[in-house]
Motif scaffolding. Structure first.
Motif: not given
Length: 339
Positions: A11-23, A53-67
């Protein structure tokens, strides 16, 4: 295979990430800089969840999504595309999903974030947490009640810790390690909290507090002690060009848990985690840069360096027969309608 508990609970805080590379250089006021690359996707706690999850682990996530659009997009990616169990999560009406802009330059990045505390706490989301094989947690100055409950029901707690903005580095925070099976701080954090002057000394101090202690060292690799088996390991980092370091520590933690659940020797666990983290920094973004079995398998089959072939020879027996199809990567911009 007969254990139907989640492999990983988090569980933890979810973000929407915007990543800029190559500065080429950091931006300055009044200046416009064009970058070589960009990517977007779920971030924050999603980095750990997707890497597991991408290593095949059954992953249960408790977080908050904005609407909002960001929250809906992140939910679609995590539950639909990545197959996470988000039944413990909630959508908060009127609460905007936090947004982070990551400016990647060289081996590091700067983060600019907007957001507010979610209306549901970790303890509220978790309640009485379901029994799980492991939990990946981020320990903070104020202990979370759900972590003690998880440890009490037999869940092995793997913990990390973040930067202390007060720079007080209170040793009292380490009291929470009594609930933990493993602790995986970076070198700076480990030395600060243990009041030591080297990664080796910090590791020794932490080994007295928790069964499995790991200290990550960035470009110098990682060191670890497993008191349950009597093993010690010190492995170097791979020589990899860094595009974006976002989420590399999370990929390391999820990969170490994956190998630990497989019962691998400590050195193999550490090498596997170092490798997965190294592969993740070659792509933009956090969560969707996680390599999974497909990425590790592709690296192994493409490897020609004889020294690395020897060091990572254990992968020949560890990789699944079917590593799966190529993984979705970080899009430059989100699709207008995500499936």
């Amino acid at each position: 295979m007969d254990d139907d508990r989640p492999d990983v609970l988090l569980t933890g805080l979810l973000f929407y990430d915007l990543v800029l590379t190559g500065l080429g250089k950091p931006p300055t006021p009044g200046e416009e800089i064009w970058t070589d690359g960009m990517g977007c996707g779920p971030g924050g706690i999603a980095n750990l969840a997707v890497a597991a999850s991408r290593f095949g682990l059954r992953t249960s996530l408790a977080t908050v999504f904005g609407d909002d659009l960001y929250g809906q997009y992140c939910r679609d990616v995590l539950a639909g595309q990545e197959g996470l169990d988000v039944s413990l999560s909630r959508t908060a009406p009127g609460w905007p999903t936090p947004v982070t802009v990551s400016l990647a330059q060289g081996d590091d990045r700067a983060l600019v974030t907007h957001g507010s505390e979610p209306p549901y706490s970790q303890d509220t989301l978790m309640g009485d947490p379901p029994a799980a094989r492991t939990a990946l947690v981020h320990i903070e100055a104020e202990p979370r009640e759900w972590i003690a409950k998880a440890a009490a029901n037999g869940t092995h707690v793997y913990a990390d810790v973040g930067w202390d903005p007060t720079q007080q580095w209170s040793p009292g925070l380490l009291d929470q390690l009594a609930l933990c099976h493993a602790f995986l701080p970076n070198e700076t954090e480990a030395m600060a909290y243990t009041r030591t002057d080297s990664a080796a000394a910090a590791l020794g101090a932490l080994a007295d507090l928790v069964p499995v202690a790991v200290v990550t060292r960035g470009g110098d690799g990682a060191v670890a002690v497993d008191q349950t088996t009597g093993e010690h390991a010190d492995v170097p980092a791979l020589d990899i060009d860094v595009l974006d370091a976002t989420g590399a520590g999370d990929v390391f933690g999820a990969s170490f848990v994956t190998a630990s659940l497989g019962g691998w020797p400590l050195e193999e666990r550490l090498r596997f985690a170092v490798l997965a983290a190294g592969l993740s920094v070659q792509r933009p973004g956090g969560a969707l840069a996680a390599p999974g079995w497909y990425g590790v398998d592709h690296w192994w089959r493409s490897l020609t360096d004889p020294g690395l072939r020897r060091a990572y020879g254990f992968l020949a027996d560890r990789l699944p027969a079917d590593p799966g199809p190529p993984l979705p990567r970080t899009p430059v911009t989100p699709p207008a309608r995500h499936p």
